[in-house]
Design a protein around this motif. Structure first.
Motif, PDB file in Angstrom:
ATOM      1  N   LYS A 118       1.132  -1.371   0.096  1.00 11.18           N
ATOM      2  CA  LYS A 118       0.023   0.502  -0.120  1.00 11.18           C
ATOM      3  C   LYS A 118       1.087   1.472   0.163  1.00 11.18           C
ATOM      4  O   LYS A 118       2.116   0.759   0.256  1.00 11.18           O
ATOM      5  CB  LYS A 118      -0.822  -0.425   1.521  1.00 11.18           C
ATOM      6  CG  LYS A 118      -0.254   0.138   2.806  1.00 11.18           C
ATOM      7  CD  LYS A 118      -0.883   0.125   3.442  1.00 11.18           C
ATOM      8  CE  LYS A 118      -0.377   0.141   5.305  1.00 11.18           C
ATOM      9  NZ  LYS A 118      -1.095  -0.012   6.403  1.00 11.18           N
ATOM     10  N   TYR A 119       0.413   2.411  -0.190  1.00  8.54           N
ATOM     11  CA  TYR A 119       1.127   3.298  -0.472  1.00  8.54           C
ATOM     12  C   TYR A 119       0.067   4.570   0.749  1.00  8.54           C
ATOM     13  O   TYR A 119      -0.978   4.473   0.640  1.00  8.54           O
ATOM     14  CB  TYR A 119       0.814   4.492  -1.836  1.00  8.54           C
ATOM     15  CG  TYR A 119       1.592   3.476  -2.734  1.00  8.54           C
ATOM     16  CD1 TYR A 119       3.086   3.634  -3.459  1.00  8.54           C
ATOM     17  CD2 TYR A 119       0.942   3.035  -3.703  1.00  8.54           C
ATOM     18  CE1 TYR A 119       3.923   3.930  -4.258  1.00  8.54           C
ATOM     19  CE2 TYR A 119       1.170   2.851  -4.752  1.00  8.54           C
ATOM     20  CZ  TYR A 119       3.328   3.109  -4.734  1.00  8.54           C
ATOM     21  OH  TYR A 119       3.533   2.151  -5.918  1.00  8.54           O
ATOM     22  N   THR A 120       0.987   4.914   1.222  1.00 11.20           N
ATOM     23  CA  THR A 120       0.680   6.039   2.231  1.00 11.20           C
ATOM     24  C   THR A 120       1.948   7.614   2.821  1.00 11.20           C
ATOM     25  O   THR A 120       2.243   7.616   1.171  1.00 11.20           O
ATOM     26  CB  THR A 120       1.717   5.174   4.442  1.00 11.20           C
ATOM     27  OG1 THR A 120       3.206   5.445   4.135  1.00 11.20           O
ATOM     28  CG2 THR A 120       1.394   3.872   4.362  1.00 11.20           C
ATOM     29  N   ASP A 121       0.808   7.877   3.371  1.00 12.86           N
ATOM     30  CA  ASP A 121       1.934   9.563   3.390  1.00 12.86           C
ATOM     31  C   ASP A 121       3.996   9.277   3.583  1.00 12.86           C
ATOM     32  O   ASP A 121       4.432  10.105   3.437  1.00 12.86           O
ATOM     33  CB  ASP A 121       1.350  10.117   4.337  1.00 12.86           C
ATOM     34  CG  ASP A 121       1.648  10.088   5.836  1.00 12.86           C
ATOM     35  OD1 ASP A 121       2.014   9.152   6.030  1.00 12.86           O
ATOM     36  OD2 ASP A 121       1.353  10.837   6.378  1.00 12.86           O
ATOM     37  N   LYS A 122       4.147   8.371   3.584  1.00 15.23           N
ATOM     38  CA  LYS A 122       5.257   7.595   4.198  1.00 15.23           C
ATOM     39  C   LYS A 122       5.789   6.952   2.799  1.00 15.23           C
ATOM     40  O   LYS A 122       7.148   6.385   3.141  1.00 15.23           O
ATOM     41  CB  LYS A 122       6.099   7.726   5.771  1.00 15.23           C
ATOM     42  CG  LYS A 122       5.054   8.477   6.474  1.00 15.23           C
ATOM     43  CD  LYS A 122       5.803   7.727   8.046  1.00 15.23           C
ATOM     44  CE  LYS A 122       5.626   9.283   9.136  1.00 15.23           C
ATOM     45  NZ  LYS A 122       4.158   8.762   9.097  1.00 15.23           N
ATOM     46  N   GLY A 123       5.740   6.702   1.944  1.00 10.94           N
ATOM     47  CA  GLY A 123       5.919   5.905   1.040  1.00 10.94           C
ATOM     48  C   GLY A 123       4.993   4.251   0.765  1.00 10.94           C
ATOM     49  O   GLY A 123       4.153   4.419   2.139  1.00 10.94           O
TER      50      GLY A 123
END
Length: 214
Positions: A118-123
C-alpha cells in the motif's frame, strides 16, 4: 504450514532450477512434517502479460467484459494463493540477464495495491510480510564474484527488491552458477547449491522468519 512451489524454467527435465526446487521442497518437508504443498508450473500455466483487459485490479474499475472478468478472477486466484502460503519456493533461471517472462507475468499479477503493498504519506509499505521465500537461482555463467557480473544480473537483485517491496524480508537463495561452463563446473555448482538447500531449510526449521543472506 502451507508451501507454494513454483517452477518457471522452459527446459523441462534439463532444468537445473527445477531440480533445485524439488530438492528444496523435499528438504523443507523433511524439516517440517505436515507441510502441505501447492504446485504451479509457470511454463505450462503462465498468466498472460498485463494488458488493458487485465489491469482491473490496478484501476479499481469494475469489469465490463467477459475477458476482463476472467482476467480479474485469475489475478485474484494468484494473489490469494500467494498470500495464503507461509513458504514460497521459486525456480528462477537466469534468462538474458533477468528472469523468465512467465515468472515476471506472475509477479505482475501479485503486485496489487491493498493486497501485497500500500502507499502511505511516508511511502510504500509491504503487506505480505512474515513469509519465507526461497529462490532456486540457476545461471549458465558466474555472476556473483565480480562487480561486472553483479552489474549484469537482474535476476536475484530484482527478486530481492520486489519481494522486499511486498514486505518480505526473509528471502533466501539456493544458487547454482556456472552450470554451462563444463561438466566439472556444473557438478561443483550443484554441490554448492546442495549446501545452500541444507543451510536454508535447516535454519528455517529453527528460525522460520529469520533473514538469511543470499
Amino acid at each position: 504450514m502451507q508451501l507454494l512451489h513454483i517452477d518457471s524454467a522452459i527446459t523441462g527435465e534439463q532444468s537445473v532450477s527445477r531440480e533445485l526446487t524439488a530438492r528444496t521442497v523435499a528438504a523443507w518437508k523433511a524439516a517440517h512434517p505436515g507441510t502441505t504443498v501447492q504446485y504451479l508450473d509457470l511454463a505450462v500455466q503462465a498468466p498472460s502479460h498485463l494488458s488493458a483487459q487485465s489491469m482491473g485490479f490496478r484501476t479499481g474499475q469494475a469489469a465490463a467484459t467477459d475477458v476482463e472478468r476472467q482476467e480479474n478472477a485469475l489475478s485474484e486466484a494468484l494473489v490469494s494463493q500467494f498470500l495464503a502460503a507461509d513458504v514460497v519456493v521459486i525456480g528462477a533461471p537466469l534468462y538474458n540477464f533477468s528472469i523468465p517472462s512467465q515468472l515476471k507475468a506472475w509477479i505482475d499479477r501479485l503486485a496489487q495495491a491493498g493486497r501485497t503493498f500500500k502507499y502511505t504519506d511516508k511511502g510504500p509499505v509491504g503487506l505480505a510480510g512474515g513469509k519465507t521465500v526461497i529462490v532456486a537461482s540457476s545461471r549458465g555463467g558466474v555472476y556473483s564474484t565480480s562487480e561486472g557480473g553483479q552489474a549484469m544480473e537482474h535476476q536475484e537483485s530484482y527478486l530481492k527488491v520486489v519481494f522486499g517491496f511486498f514486505g518480505i524480508t526473509d528471502v533466501r537463495f539456493v544458487r547454482a552458477e556456472g552450470v554451462a561452463m563444463g561438466p566439472d563446473a556444473k557438478a561443483a555448482a550443484l554441490v554448492n547449491a546442495d549446501r545452500d538447500v541444507q543451510a536454508h531449510t535447516a535454519a528455517a526449521a529453527n528460525q522460520p522468519h529469520a533473514t538469511q543472506a543470499a
